[in-house]
Design a protein around this motif. Structure first.
Motif, PDB file in Angstrom:
ATOM      1  N   PHE A 123       4.122   7.378  14.041  1.00  0.00           N
ATOM      2  CA  PHE A 123       3.692   8.726  13.468  1.00  0.00           C
ATOM      3  C   PHE A 123       4.857   9.292  12.768  1.00  0.00           C
ATOM      4  O   PHE A 123       4.905  10.541  12.405  1.00  0.00           O
ATOM      5  N   TYR A 124       5.897   8.805  12.393  1.00  0.00           N
ATOM      6  CA  TYR A 124       7.037   9.593  11.984  1.00  0.00           C
ATOM      7  C   TYR A 124       6.596   9.390  10.306  1.00  0.00           C
ATOM      8  O   TYR A 124       6.602   8.493   9.732  1.00  0.00           O
ATOM      9  N   ARG A 125       6.921  10.569   9.705  1.00  0.00           N
ATOM     10  CA  ARG A 125       6.728  10.874   8.280  1.00  0.00           C
ATOM     11  C   ARG A 125       8.071  11.558   7.749  1.00  0.00           C
ATOM     12  O   ARG A 125       8.466  12.346   8.255  1.00  0.00           O
ATOM     13  N   VAL A 126       8.347  10.902   6.423  1.00  0.00           N
ATOM     14  CA  VAL A 126       9.530  11.803   5.848  1.00  0.00           C
ATOM     15  C   VAL A 126       9.332  13.071   5.598  1.00  0.00           C
ATOM     16  O   VAL A 126       9.958  14.075   5.870  1.00  0.00           O
ATOM     17  N   ASP A 127       8.057  13.064   4.761  1.00  0.00           N
ATOM     18  CA  ASP A 127       7.689  14.579   4.500  1.00  0.00           C
ATOM     19  C   ASP A 127       6.532  14.963   5.206  1.00  0.00           C
ATOM     20  O   ASP A 127       5.533  14.243   4.693  1.00  0.00           O
ATOM     21  N   LYS A 128       6.459  15.848   6.170  1.00  0.00           N
ATOM     22  CA  LYS A 128       5.068  16.003   6.767  1.00  0.00           C
ATOM     23  C   LYS A 128       4.173  16.451   5.757  1.00  0.00           C
ATOM     24  O   LYS A 128       2.982  16.055   5.879  1.00  0.00           O
ATOM     25  N   GLY A 149      -3.350   9.527   2.924  1.00  0.00           N
ATOM     26  CA  GLY A 149      -4.264   9.135   3.816  1.00  0.00           C
ATOM     27  C   GLY A 149      -3.826   8.094   4.871  1.00  0.00           C
ATOM     28  O   GLY A 149      -4.481   7.562   5.471  1.00  0.00           O
ATOM     29  N   GLY A 150      -2.470   8.075   5.012  1.00  0.00           N
ATOM     30  CA  GLY A 150      -1.836   7.029   5.847  1.00  0.00           C
ATOM     31  C   GLY A 150      -2.065   7.532   7.238  1.00  0.00           C
ATOM     32  O   GLY A 150      -2.225   8.577   7.692  1.00  0.00           O
ATOM     33  N   THR A 151      -1.885   6.367   8.164  1.00  0.00           N
ATOM     34  CA  THR A 151      -2.004   6.847   9.648  1.00  0.00           C
ATOM     35  C   THR A 151      -0.704   7.148  10.476  1.00  0.00           C
ATOM     36  O   THR A 151      -0.723   7.722  11.343  1.00  0.00           O
ATOM     37  N   GLY A 169       9.227   5.211  -6.344  1.00  0.00           N
ATOM     38  CA  GLY A 169       9.133   6.365  -5.586  1.00  0.00           C
ATOM     39  C   GLY A 169      10.046   7.250  -5.414  1.00  0.00           C
ATOM     40  O   GLY A 169      11.256   7.158  -5.872  1.00  0.00           O
ATOM     41  N   PRO A 170      10.156   8.309  -4.444  1.00  0.00           N
ATOM     42  CA  PRO A 170      11.100   9.033  -4.229  1.00  0.00           C
ATOM     43  C   PRO A 170      12.339   8.561  -3.235  1.00  0.00           C
ATOM     44  O   PRO A 170      13.315   9.113  -2.992  1.00  0.00           O
ATOM     45  N   GLY A 171      12.068   7.321  -2.803  1.00  0.00           N
ATOM     46  CA  GLY A 171      12.876   6.567  -1.795  1.00  0.00           C
ATOM     47  C   GLY A 171      12.778   7.208  -0.583  1.00  0.00           C
ATOM     48  O   GLY A 171      12.086   8.046  -0.212  1.00  0.00           O
ATOM     49  N   ILE A 172      13.903   6.651   0.530  1.00  0.00           N
ATOM     50  CA  ILE A 172      13.798   7.188   1.931  1.00  0.00           C
ATOM     51  C   ILE A 172      15.234   7.877   2.028  1.00  0.00           C
ATOM     52  O   ILE A 172      16.089   7.143   1.757  1.00  0.00           O
ATOM     53  N   PRO A 173      15.117   9.198   2.458  1.00  0.00           N
ATOM     54  CA  PRO A 173      16.706   9.860   2.661  1.00  0.00           C
ATOM     55  C   PRO A 173      17.397   9.038   3.613  1.00  0.00           C
ATOM     56  O   PRO A 173      16.729   8.625   4.788  1.00  0.00           O
ATOM     57  N   GLY A 187      13.870   5.063  -6.087  1.00  0.00           N
ATOM     58  CA  GLY A 187      12.701   4.092  -5.562  1.00  0.00           C
ATOM     59  C   GLY A 187      13.326   3.439  -4.068  1.00  0.00           C
ATOM     60  O   GLY A 187      14.412   3.395  -4.020  1.00  0.00           O
ATOM     61  N   ALA A 188      12.288   3.185  -3.361  1.00  0.00           N
ATOM     62  CA  ALA A 188      12.830   2.473  -2.086  1.00  0.00           C
ATOM     63  C   ALA A 188      12.465   1.177  -2.130  1.00  0.00           C
ATOM     64  O   ALA A 188      11.678   0.431  -3.101  1.00  0.00           O
ATOM     65  N   CYS A 189      13.415   0.392  -1.263  1.00  0.00           N
ATOM     66  CA  CYS A 189      13.298  -1.323  -1.471  1.00  0.00           C
ATOM     67  C   CYS A 189      13.110  -1.623   0.098  1.00  0.00           C
ATOM     68  O   CYS A 189      14.023  -1.457   0.924  1.00  0.00           O
ATOM     69  N   ALA A 235       1.195  -1.179  -0.123  1.00  0.00           N
ATOM     70  CA  ALA A 235      -0.155   0.090   0.177  1.00  0.00           C
ATOM     71  C   ALA A 235       0.901   1.334  -0.017  1.00  0.00           C
ATOM     72  O   ALA A 235       0.450   2.196  -0.634  1.00  0.00           O
ATOM     73  N   ASN A 236       1.934   1.019   0.780  1.00  0.00           N
ATOM     74  CA  ASN A 236       2.813   2.437   0.702  1.00  0.00           C
ATOM     75  C   ASN A 236       3.554   2.498  -0.539  1.00  0.00           C
ATOM     76  O   ASN A 236       3.746   3.765  -1.020  1.00  0.00           O
ATOM     77  N   ALA A 237       3.907   1.396  -1.240  1.00  0.00           N
ATOM     78  CA  ALA A 237       4.662   1.502  -2.458  1.00  0.00           C
ATOM     79  C   ALA A 237       3.908   2.095  -3.463  1.00  0.00           C
ATOM     80  O   ALA A 237       4.127   3.010  -4.126  1.00  0.00           O
ATOM     81  N   LEU A 248       1.333   4.870  11.028  1.00  0.00           N
ATOM     82  CA  LEU A 248       1.562   3.576  12.180  1.00  0.00           C
ATOM     83  C   LEU A 248       1.695   2.350  11.409  1.00  0.00           C
ATOM     84  O   LEU A 248       2.346   1.370  11.960  1.00  0.00           O
ATOM     85  N   GLY A 249       1.662   2.450  10.108  1.00  0.00           N
ATOM     86  CA  GLY A 249       1.677   1.223   9.158  1.00  0.00           C
ATOM     87  C   GLY A 249       3.126   0.443   9.478  1.00  0.00           C
ATOM     88  O   GLY A 249       3.279  -0.694   9.733  1.00  0.00           O
ATOM     89  N   LEU A 250       4.368   1.303   9.162  1.00  0.00           N
ATOM     90  CA  LEU A 250       5.451   0.785   9.318  1.00  0.00           C
ATOM     91  C   LEU A 250       5.859   0.232  10.594  1.00  0.00           C
ATOM     92  O   LEU A 250       6.573  -0.700  10.966  1.00  0.00           O
ATOM     93  N   ALA A 251       5.227   0.958  11.595  1.00  0.00           N
ATOM     94  CA  ALA A 251       5.502   0.427  12.993  1.00  0.00           C
ATOM     95  C   ALA A 251       5.245  -0.838  13.517  1.00  0.00           C
ATOM     96  O   ALA A 251       5.443  -1.801  14.049  1.00  0.00           O
TER      97      ALA A 251
HETATM   98  P1  ADP Z   1       1.971   6.343   6.555  1.00  0.00           P
HETATM   99  O1  ADP Z   1       0.642   5.767   6.988  1.00  0.00           O
HETATM  100  O2  ADP Z   1       2.255   7.652   6.702  1.00  0.00           O
HETATM  101  O3  ADP Z   1       2.320   5.877   5.324  1.00  0.00           O
HETATM  102  P2  ADP Z   1       3.790   4.505   7.524  1.00  0.00           P
HETATM  103  O4  ADP Z   1       4.049   3.955   8.902  1.00  0.00           O
HETATM  104  O5  ADP Z   1       3.449   3.427   6.711  1.00  0.00           O
HETATM  105  O6  ADP Z   1       2.952   5.674   7.530  1.00  0.00           O
HETATM  106  O7  ADP Z   1       4.984   5.161   6.960  1.00  0.00           O
HETATM  107  C1  ADP Z   1       5.856   6.130   7.501  1.00  0.00           C
HETATM  108  C2  ADP Z   1       6.539   7.351   6.486  1.00  0.00           C
HETATM  109  O8  ADP Z   1       7.215   6.647   5.732  1.00  0.00           O
HETATM  110  C3  ADP Z   1       5.745   7.591   5.409  1.00  0.00           C
HETATM  111  O9  ADP Z   1       4.843   8.759   5.938  1.00  0.00           O
HETATM  112  C4  ADP Z   1       6.657   8.215   4.369  1.00  0.00           C
HETATM  113  O10 ADP Z   1       6.943   9.315   4.634  1.00  0.00           O
HETATM  114  C5  ADP Z   1       7.772   6.887   4.536  1.00  0.00           C
HETATM  115  N1  ADP Z   1       7.363   6.080   3.465  1.00  0.00           N
HETATM  116  C6  ADP Z   1       6.796   4.762   3.730  1.00  0.00           C
HETATM  117  N2  ADP Z   1       6.804   3.861   2.704  1.00  0.00           N
HETATM  118  C7  ADP Z   1       7.513   4.675   1.679  1.00  0.00           C
HETATM  119  C8  ADP Z   1       7.718   4.288   0.382  1.00  0.00           C
HETATM  120  N3  ADP Z   1       7.461   3.191  -0.190  1.00  0.00           N
HETATM  121  N4  ADP Z   1       8.497   5.340  -0.486  1.00  0.00           N
HETATM  122  C9  ADP Z   1       8.822   6.438   0.211  1.00  0.00           C
HETATM  123  N5  ADP Z   1       8.440   6.889   1.472  1.00  0.00           N
HETATM  124  C10 ADP Z   1       7.829   6.045   2.196  1.00  0.00           C
END
Ligand code: ADP
Length: 594
Positions: free
Chosen positions: A540-545, A552-554, A525-529, A581-583, A494-496, A556-559
């Protein structure tokens, strides 16, 4: 080297000198007494002889007047002299010598007047006189006794004995005494030698045992110490050494136990003595304060570089109990340590103890908790504000049907978002409380991934994205909880989809390593710095607020993904693809394969 007499030699000389002194005093006293007694006895005898001679002379027949009495009287003197074995002299009242047993008649006639002789003078005055002097007639030392006599011609009878005779008697007595004393001394020397030898031997045995103790050998020597005071002392020494040995063993055991406890403690402990020298520094304290090796015995100021901590110790040494101090160890900004110091005083020692407690984890947990509450409030406030706004707009009743429909859709979207948020929060709470258990089964990965793709289909279709699945050799199946693995992959997919551009391709690749199974989810995508790679898994951590609102993410998904992977004993990580892109990679343990 200075000669050091052994105990035995000293004892021997002490015994011998005591014997010599005793014998010398006894010998001198004996000789003096003997001399005095002999002289008294000889004098007494001579006096008696003088009286006997006077008696004999008094009974002799009287001589006719006018006749020279000397031939008769000299013969009488010779007779009495031979009877008494002493020199006998008859002296007239005027001092003329009338007969002498030691001199022939002619010599008697030539003898000088004896009236002035001291014994004659005394005899004339007191009836008896004694004198010791050299004889003018015989030329040797004599003892003279003169007594008055009842005779018509003779006034005094004098008896004399040469002193040499007396001295010879004395000398023979004395030489016998000296011989006896020498023999006694010899006996004393021999017995002192034997006694000193025996005692010396025992003292040496005790000294040998004491030396062994000094070198740390505390085994009982099994010696017969004897029953006297020396034995009592040796046994007392033995007993106290063994008692001491036992105590030392106890102390050593206690110290070892304490050292183990201190070494195993996570808290740092430092003990300083009254003089401020370090007595104890455990490993944790050494590590927290970056104290180099072997600081024991050094002053605490030299080792504790942090001024606030040194001040704490100073205050505790002054008898105060200062408040605690929080500090960050040098070159380790991520840590927070709290230090407390207190004075220590016991019957034996005074000083201070410093305890260091690493509160970094507590601080971190506290920060996370506060951030979490703030984040939850923030995440809930946004949809609630929106819902409230639209509900207010609707309640006014003047919205067109089209607007009403649009407003209700927006309200619905925010309500779903809140629902998802609450669902995710509840899930994390369950995972935190370890309420979710694994239900392991063999999962066919292709089927499982296809199921996930079907779940995410609406988003993929909306963005016209393709998913390319590649199952690696030996990576077709895995033992895992299928529902949880599904949740992991659905979140990643879903994130991808959300963060990749439209009409891009998403890849899902399974790989097998020797001990793990890895699933990569690749996007364009843009990848993760670099700086955010570990933090994206935080709540609640987001790369780009600013970007966050759109998908529309929460937050909390990656946590949740991280929690679920760890529940399987695996892990999740992210890297950037060289081509962009991210892997995201999930690794699950499979155990060693053949
Ligand atoms: P969200 O519900 O915001 O997606 P996640 O915990 O799933 O929350 O992800 C946290 C943050 O990680 C996202 O806000 C986003 O900034 C970054 N992120 C997650 N997946 C990707 C991806 N595939 N490419 C780029 N950034 C991502």
């Amino acid at each position: 080297m200075r000669f050091r007499a052994s105990f035995q030699t000293k004892l021997f000389f002490a015994g011998v000198s005591a014997a010599v002194m005793t014998l010398a005093v006894a010998g001198v006293l004996f000789a003096l007494t003997l001399q005095r007694q002999t002289n008294a006895r000889v004098e007494q005898t001579l006096k008696q002889e003088a009286h006997v001679a006077a008696e004999l002379v008094a009974r002799a027949p009287a001589l006719p007047d006018g006749v020279d009495p000397r031939p008769v009287l000299d013969a009488e003197a010779d007779r009495i002299g031979s009877l008494l074995t002493a020199r006998v002299t008859f002296i007239a009242a005027d001092g003329t010598v009338l007969g002498d047993s030691a001199e022939p008649l002619d010599a008697v006639r030539a003898m000088e007047n004896h009236a002035g002789r001291p014994e004659v003078l005394d005899a004339r005055a007191h009836g008896q006189g004694i004198s010791t002097r050299a004889s003018a007639t015989l030329g040797e030392d004599m003892l003279y006794v003169a007594v008055g006599v009842q005779h018509p011609r003779i006034a005094f009878v004098r008896v004399a004995l040469p002193l040499t005779t007396i001295r010879q008697q004395l000398a023979s007595l004395l030489s016998t005494t000296v011989m006896a004393l020498a023999l006694a001394l010899l006996g004393g020397v021999v017995s002192a030698g034997v006694l000193a030898g025996r005692i010396g031997q025992r003292v040496r045995a005790i000294a040998w045992v004491a030396e062994r103790y000094r070198h740390g050998d505390l085994t009982p020597p099994r010696l017969d110490y004897g029953d006297d005071e020396l034995g009592v002392v040796a046994r007392a020494l033995d007993d106290s050494v063994h008692e001491l040995g036992n105590r030392l063993e106890d102390i050593e055991r206690d110290r070892g136990r304490m050292a183990t406890i201190l070494a195993g403690m996570v808290e740092g402990v430092i003990v300083v003595d009254q003089g401020g020298r370090l007595q104890l520094v455990n490993g944790a304290a050494q590590e927290m304060l970056r104290i180099e090796d072997a600081p024991i015995g050094r002053h605490y100021i030299e080792s504790i570089r942090h001024p606030a901590i040194a001040d704490l110790v100073t205050a505790a040494l002054a008898g105060r109990t200062p408040g605690s101090v929080e500090f960050t160890p040098p070159r380790d900004n991520a840590r927070t340590i709290i230090a407390r110091a207190a004075p220590v005083s016991s019957a034996w020692s005074h000083g201070a103890v410093l305890v260091l407690h690493d509160i970094s984890e507590l601080k971190k947990a506290d920060r996370i908790r506060r951030d979490f509450v703030a984040n939850v409030s923030h995440e809930l406030r946004t949809p609630l504000t929106a819902i409230r706004g639209y509900v207010e707009a609707l309640s006014e009743g003047d919205a067109s049907e089209e607007d009403t429909h649009r407003f209700l859709e927006i309200i619905m979207r925010h309500t779903r978002r809140m629902e998802r948020l609450v669902q995710d929060l509840l899930r994390l709470a369950r995972l935190d409380a370890r309420q979710e258990t694994l239900d392991i089964a063999t999962c066919d990965l292709r089927t499982l991934i296809e199921g996930v793709v079907a779940d995410v289909e609406p988003s993929l279709d909306a963005r016209e994205q393709d998913v390319h699945v590649s199952i690696g050799a030996g990576a077709e199946k895995v033992a895992a909880d299928p529902a949880k693995l599904h949740d992991i992959l659905r979140n990643l997919l879903a994130n991808a989809s959300a963060y990749s551009p439209e009409r891009s391709t998403i890849g899902v690749v399974t790989r097998a390593t020797r001990t793990e199974l890895a699933i990569d989810v690749l996007d364009q995508g843009p990848g993760i710095p670099e700086a955010d790679r570990t933090r994206v898994f935080e709540r609640f951590y987001r790369v780009d607020k600013s970007r966050a609102r759109d998908p529309g993410g929460t937050g909390l998904g990656l946590a949740i993904v991280k929690h679920l992977a760890e529940l399987h004993g695996g892990r999740v990580s992210v890297s950037n693809r060289p081509e962009g892109g991210a892997c995201f990679t999930v690794e699950l343990p499979t155990g060693p394969r053949g």
